[in-house]
Design an enzyme around this catalytic site. Structure first.
Site, PDB file in Angstrom:
ATOM      1  N   TYR A  22       0.796  -1.233   0.000  1.00  0.00           N
ATOM      2  CA  TYR A  22       0.000   0.000   0.000  1.00  0.00           C
ATOM      3  C   TYR A  22       0.828   1.282   0.000  1.00  0.00           C
ATOM      4  O   TYR A  22       0.262   2.376  -0.044  1.00  0.00           O
ATOM      5  CB  TYR A  22      -0.958  -0.009   1.204  1.00  0.00           C
ATOM      6  CG  TYR A  22      -1.947  -1.143   1.144  1.00  0.00           C
ATOM      7  CD1 TYR A  22      -2.864  -1.236   0.104  1.00  0.00           C
ATOM      8  CD2 TYR A  22      -1.954  -2.155   2.115  1.00  0.00           C
ATOM      9  CE1 TYR A  22      -3.769  -2.291   0.028  1.00  0.00           C
ATOM     10  CE2 TYR A  22      -2.852  -3.205   2.051  1.00  0.00           C
ATOM     11  CZ  TYR A  22      -3.749  -3.267   1.002  1.00  0.00           C
ATOM     12  OH  TYR A  22      -4.643  -4.311   0.919  1.00  0.00           O
ATOM     13  N   ASN A  73     -12.591   4.718  -1.464  1.00  0.00           N
ATOM     14  CA  ASN A  73     -11.827   3.480  -1.372  1.00  0.00           C
ATOM     15  C   ASN A  73     -12.540   2.658  -0.308  1.00  0.00           C
ATOM     16  O   ASN A  73     -12.383   2.923   0.883  1.00  0.00           O
ATOM     17  CB  ASN A  73     -10.371   3.732  -0.981  1.00  0.00           C
ATOM     18  CG  ASN A  73      -9.578   2.426  -0.944  1.00  0.00           C
ATOM     19  OD1 ASN A  73     -10.150   1.334  -0.923  1.00  0.00           O
ATOM     20  ND2 ASN A  73      -8.256   2.549  -0.937  1.00  0.00           N
ATOM     21  N   HIS A  79     -15.242  -5.989  -1.485  1.00  0.00           N
ATOM     22  CA  HIS A  79     -15.436  -7.370  -1.916  1.00  0.00           C
ATOM     23  C   HIS A  79     -16.515  -8.088  -1.122  1.00  0.00           C
ATOM     24  O   HIS A  79     -16.749  -9.273  -1.341  1.00  0.00           O
ATOM     25  CB  HIS A  79     -14.109  -8.139  -1.772  1.00  0.00           C
ATOM     26  CG  HIS A  79     -12.915  -7.330  -2.174  1.00  0.00           C
ATOM     27  ND1 HIS A  79     -12.716  -6.917  -3.471  1.00  0.00           N
ATOM     28  CD2 HIS A  79     -11.877  -6.806  -1.452  1.00  0.00           C
ATOM     29  CE1 HIS A  79     -11.591  -6.203  -3.531  1.00  0.00           C
ATOM     30  NE2 HIS A  79     -11.076  -6.119  -2.313  1.00  0.00           N
ATOM     31  N   ASP A  86     -25.466  -0.670  -1.946  1.00  0.00           N
ATOM     32  CA  ASP A  86     -26.845  -0.177  -2.003  1.00  0.00           C
ATOM     33  C   ASP A  86     -26.916   1.287  -1.564  1.00  0.00           C
ATOM     34  O   ASP A  86     -27.661   2.075  -2.145  1.00  0.00           O
ATOM     35  CB  ASP A  86     -27.762  -1.025  -1.115  1.00  0.00           C
ATOM     36  CG  ASP A  86     -28.083  -2.392  -1.723  1.00  0.00           C
ATOM     37  OD1 ASP A  86     -27.772  -2.608  -2.907  1.00  0.00           O
ATOM     38  OD2 ASP A  86     -28.637  -3.239  -0.995  1.00  0.00           O
ATOM     39  N   HIS A  99      -8.458   2.194  -5.551  1.00  0.00           N
ATOM     40  CA  HIS A  99      -7.662   1.255  -4.762  1.00  0.00           C
ATOM     41  C   HIS A  99      -6.195   1.597  -4.961  1.00  0.00           C
ATOM     42  O   HIS A  99      -5.754   1.824  -6.098  1.00  0.00           O
ATOM     43  CB  HIS A  99      -7.905  -0.192  -5.206  1.00  0.00           C
ATOM     44  CG  HIS A  99      -9.331  -0.600  -5.052  1.00  0.00           C
ATOM     45  ND1 HIS A  99      -9.886  -0.899  -3.839  1.00  0.00           N
ATOM     46  CD2 HIS A  99     -10.327  -0.697  -5.965  1.00  0.00           C
ATOM     47  CE1 HIS A  99     -11.161  -1.182  -4.006  1.00  0.00           C
ATOM     48  NE2 HIS A  99     -11.464  -1.064  -5.293  1.00  0.00           N
ATOM     49  N   SER A 101      -3.681  -0.486  -4.396  1.00  0.00           N
ATOM     50  CA  SER A 101      -3.059  -1.646  -5.042  1.00  0.00           C
ATOM     51  C   SER A 101      -3.865  -2.035  -6.277  1.00  0.00           C
ATOM     52  O   SER A 101      -5.029  -1.630  -6.425  1.00  0.00           O
ATOM     53  CB  SER A 101      -3.016  -2.819  -4.051  1.00  0.00           C
ATOM     54  OG  SER A 101      -4.333  -3.226  -3.704  1.00  0.00           O
ATOM     55  N   ARG A 110     -10.161 -10.711  -4.321  1.00  0.00           N
ATOM     56  CA  ARG A 110     -10.163  -9.249  -4.519  1.00  0.00           C
ATOM     57  C   ARG A 110     -10.559  -8.858  -5.943  1.00  0.00           C
ATOM     58  O   ARG A 110     -10.635  -7.677  -6.273  1.00  0.00           O
ATOM     59  CB  ARG A 110      -8.779  -8.666  -4.224  1.00  0.00           C
ATOM     60  CG  ARG A 110      -8.376  -8.798  -2.773  1.00  0.00           C
ATOM     61  CD  ARG A 110      -7.047  -8.099  -2.505  1.00  0.00           C
ATOM     62  NE  ARG A 110      -6.400  -8.680  -1.366  1.00  0.00           N
ATOM     63  CZ  ARG A 110      -6.650  -8.331  -0.086  1.00  0.00           C
ATOM     64  NH1 ARG A 110      -7.516  -7.383   0.194  1.00  0.00           N
ATOM     65  NH2 ARG A 110      -6.031  -8.937   0.907  1.00  0.00           N
TER      66      ARG A 110
HETATM   67  C1  DQA Z   1      -7.609  -1.744  -1.093  1.00  0.00           C
HETATM   68  C2  DQA Z   1      -7.661  -3.163  -1.684  1.00  0.00           C
HETATM   69  C3  DQA Z   1      -8.592  -4.055  -0.861  1.00  0.00           C
HETATM   70  O1  DQA Z   1      -8.624  -5.364  -1.421  1.00  0.00           O
HETATM   71  C4  DQA Z   1      -8.122  -4.145   0.566  1.00  0.00           C
HETATM   72  O2  DQA Z   1      -9.033  -4.914   1.336  1.00  0.00           O
HETATM   73  C5  DQA Z   1      -7.895  -2.800   1.181  1.00  0.00           C
HETATM   74  C6  DQA Z   1      -7.244  -1.773   0.377  1.00  0.00           C
HETATM   75  C7  DQA Z   1      -6.568  -0.859  -1.830  1.00  0.00           C
HETATM   76  O3  DQA Z   1      -6.626   0.358  -1.647  1.00  0.00           O
HETATM   77  O4  DQA Z   1      -5.710  -1.375  -2.548  1.00  0.00           O
HETATM   78  O5  DQA Z   1      -8.158  -2.591   2.359  1.00  0.00           O
HETATM   79  O6  DQA Z   1      -8.883  -1.139  -1.250  1.00  0.00           O
END
Ligand code: DQA
Length: 149
Positions: A22, A73, A79, A86, A99, A101, A110
């Site tokens: 991250y 985010n 997921h 909703d 995101h 990542s 994911r």
């Molecule tokens: C995330 C990706 C998600 O899968 C993960 O649970 C996160 C961070 C990202 O910013 O890459 O908490 O949203």
């Protein structure tokens, strides 16, 4: 123009949390960068972080009739949370999902997002800069919608 920025669960730990995935920037760094971008774009930001699904939903509902778009985010709730999706859909606002990542290059769980089908677009894998790109796209879209109204 007013944009709601939502940071989901565990994003308060950025900088300390799995920095190889991250990055080293903290959430405060990201918010400061977004504030600078918002000033350049001449928009106001409301920023909210929570680790609690219901609190995120309450905050999203409050944006109805107030905000012009939502940059989110959703963290792990991306997921798993039908309820969060909703709430976002209920606002009928343009949504950009961010995101840090590249979720598609990670574990299969994911690869599915409940939010993406109702989003204007998704920025994934471009690190902290992704928030800026997302904000820029959201503001351009919302301005276009305003000028057509
Ligand atoms: C995330 C990706 C998600 O899968 C993960 O649970 C996160 C961070 C990202 O910013 O890459 O908490 O949203």
């Amino acid at each position: 123009m007013r944009i709601l920025v939502i940071h989901g669960p565990n994003l308060n730990l950025l900088g300390r949390r799995e920095p190889d995935v991250y990055g080293k920037q903290t959430l405060a760094d990201i918010d400061a960068d977004l504030a600078a971008a918002a000033a350049e774009l001449d928009v106001s930001l409301d920023v909210f972080q929570s680790n609690h699904e219901g609190e995120l939903i309450d905050r999203i509902q409050q944006a109805m009739g107030v905000a012009d778009g939502i940059l989110i985010n959703p963290g792990g709730y991306t997921h798993s949370s039908v309820a969060l999706r909703d709430a976002l859909a209920a606002t009928a606002l343009p949504i950009v999902e961010v995101h840090l990542s590249n979720v598609f290059a990670r574990e299969p769980f994911r690869h599915h997002s409940y939010v993406s089908p109702i989003a204007l677009g998704v920025v994934s894998g471009l690190g902290a800069r992704g928030y800026r790109y997302g904000l820029d796209a959201l503001v351009r879209h919302a301005r276009g919608a305003q000028s057509r109204a």
